[in-house]
Design a protein around this motif. Structure first.
Motif, mmCIF file in Angstrom:
data_model
loop_
_atom_site.group_PDB
_atom_site.id
_atom_site.type_symbol
_atom_site.label_atom_id
_atom_site.label_comp_id
_atom_site.label_asym_id
_atom_site.label_seq_id
_atom_site.Cartn_x
_atom_site.Cartn_y
_atom_site.Cartn_z
ATOM 1 N N ALA A 14 0.846 -1.197 0.000
ATOM 2 C CA ALA A 14 0.000 0.000 0.000
ATOM 3 C C ALA A 14 0.882 1.248 0.000
ATOM 4 N N ASP A 15 1.976 1.192 0.776
ATOM 5 C CA ASP A 15 2.902 2.335 0.791
ATOM 6 C C ASP A 15 3.501 2.552 -0.598
ATOM 7 N N ALA A 16 3.849 1.444 -1.249
ATOM 8 C CA ALA A 16 4.459 1.554 -2.581
ATOM 9 C C ALA A 16 3.457 2.125 -3.587
ATOM 10 N N LEU A 17 2.181 1.702 -3.464
ATOM 11 C CA LEU A 17 1.157 2.225 -4.371
ATOM 12 C C LEU A 17 0.984 3.734 -4.152
ATOM 13 N N LYS A 18 1.017 4.135 -2.881
ATOM 14 C CA LYS A 18 0.911 5.578 -2.582
ATOM 15 C C LYS A 18 2.122 6.327 -3.145
ATOM 16 N N ASN A 19 3.305 5.709 -3.036
ATOM 17 C CA ASN A 19 4.510 6.336 -3.613
ATOM 18 C C ASN A 19 4.388 6.519 -5.113
ATOM 19 N N LEU A 20 3.797 5.491 -5.742
ATOM 20 C CA LEU A 20 3.604 5.551 -7.197
ATOM 21 C C LEU A 20 2.714 6.744 -7.557
ATOM 22 N N CYS A 21 1.693 6.958 -6.722
ATOM 23 C CA CYS A 21 0.818 8.132 -6.919
ATOM 24 C C CYS A 21 1.637 9.411 -6.745
ATOM 25 N N GLN A 22 2.405 9.460 -5.664
ATOM 26 C CA GLN A 22 3.204 10.678 -5.403
ATOM 27 C C GLN A 22 4.201 10.939 -6.530
ATOM 28 N N ASP A 23 4.714 9.857 -7.142
ATOM 29 C CA ASP A 23 5.657 10.023 -8.267
ATOM 30 C C ASP A 23 5.042 10.877 -9.383
ATOM 31 N N LEU A 24 3.713 10.751 -9.541
ATOM 32 C CA LEU A 24 3.054 11.495 -10.624
ATOM 33 C C LEU A 24 3.054 13.000 -10.367
ATOM 34 N N LYS A 25 3.280 13.368 -9.098
ATOM 35 C CA LYS A 25 3.330 14.809 -8.779
ATOM 36 C C LYS A 25 4.698 15.391 -9.057
ATOM 37 N N ARG A 26 5.684 14.519 -9.266
ATOM 38 C CA ARG A 26 7.048 15.013 -9.525
ATOM 39 C C ARG A 26 7.211 15.277 -11.013
ATOM 40 N N ILE A 27 7.160 16.543 -11.358
ATOM 41 C CA ILE A 27 7.233 16.901 -12.784
ATOM 42 C C ILE A 27 8.499 17.699 -13.054
#
Ligand code: FPP
Ligand code: MG
Length: 302
Positions: free
Chosen positions: A289-302
């Motif tokens: 679940a933490d990794a899935l949340k990280n994957l989401c946060q990755d999308l904010k890194r532009i």
């Protein structure tokens, strides 16, 4: 996508690679090596990562059937990119020459068609109506999204139309793979999560891709190629709104990059990421679940 976000599922992602290789070798032709090289080298397999992390976040082990769904999803994704590169006349994808640029449009069209046909053949083996229905709907929706985009070439579109097209051409495949990994194991109780998470993650993913096309950080395709191809994306929409421009051709493209349109587009991307994150709120504390949340946060890194 940061590598860290998928470290915990590197074993499962390797299984997806193996499955892709096996499926393509079973359906061998002179393009097989090209397909394997294109699909396996350089792809982040983010659709599979989202599906596998979701399955594991809910506490399940990944079954062989679920691995096959991911493999088929990746093959379809790459078939659509092969066709997309023909449509966009792109010479480079993932830093390498595209199939259309090395072997020509005819081979690339047929290569993409072949991959779609392989996926259809493999899908039938599941004998699962939910999976078949979801995939066939996705084929239609994906093509519809791309056809709409072609029909709107060199035109300014509304934000609503842009989001509708993005949901069709990009989010739909995320939704389908996520839905199908649950459907193939008869886990109906997760269908709602699959559709909602797939939609919001997919929309954020496409907006990020579109914003990156206005930044020099874009490594996958030449900067500004969307505009040059007449594709109206979110930064253009915000810029035109700001400057009261009504004609796509009157956009001063060099100004878009430094205008507030890029920041406003990033905010919309973040909005969809946050909706996706909210959908993970009920997961019990676990590394997936933490990794899935990280994957989401990755999308904010532009
Ligand atoms: C990449 O988008 C392309 C897509 C998301 C979908 C392409 C779909 C088709 C060509 C329809 C054919 C469908 C099938 C099933 C084969 P993009 O151009 O915004 O992204 P890019 O930056 O990766 O080129
Ligand atoms: Mg493209």
């Amino acid at each position: 996508m940061a590598q860290d976000s998928t470290n915990s599922i590197s074993f499962e992602l390797k299984k997806v690679d193996e499955k892709i290789r096996n499926i393509l070798f079973e359906n061998n032709n002179f393009l097989t090596e090209n397909f394997i090289d294109f699909i396996l080298n350089g792809s982040k397999k983010i659709r599979s990562a989202v599906a596998i992390l979701s399955v594991k976040s809910f506490g399940y082990d990944v079954s062989d059937e679920q691995t096959t769904i991911c493999a088929l999803g990746e093959i379809i994704h790459n078939a659509s990119l092969i066709h997309d590169d023909i449509v966009d006349k792109s010479d480079v994808r993932r830093g390498k020459p595209t199939l259309n640029s090395t072997l020509g449009n005819s081979v690339a069209v047929l290569g993409g068609d072949f991959l779609i046909s392989v996926v259809l053949k493999e899908l039938l083996k599941f004998n699962n109506d939910n999976v078949l229905r979801r995939f066939s709907n996705m084929f239609l929706t994906l093509c519809d999204g791309e056809i709409n985009q072609l029909g709107e070439k060199n035109q300014l579109v509304s934000i609503e139309k842009y989001l509708e097209k993005s949901e069709k051409k990009t989010a739909e495949l995320f939704k389908t793979i996520l839905f199908s990994v649950f459907a193939v194991d008869d886990l109906q109780k997760h269908f709602d999560f699959a559709e909602k998470f797939g939609k919001n993650f997919g929309l954020a993913f496409q907006i990020r891709d579109d914003v990156l096309n206005y930044c020099s950080k874009s490594t996958d395709k030449p900067v500004l190629s969307d505009y040059e191809n007449g594709i109206c994306t979110l930064p253009i929409i915000f810029y035109a709104e700001e400057k009261n421009i009504e004609d796509f051709c009157k956009i001063k493209i060099s100004e878009v990059q430094n205008s507030s349109a890029v920041g406003k587009s990033i905010e919309v991307c973040e909005k969809f990421v946050n909706i996706a994150l909210d959908l993970t709120a009920d997961f019990s504390d676990n590394q997936y679940a933490d990794a899935l949340k990280n994957l989401c946060q990755d999308l904010k890194r532009i």
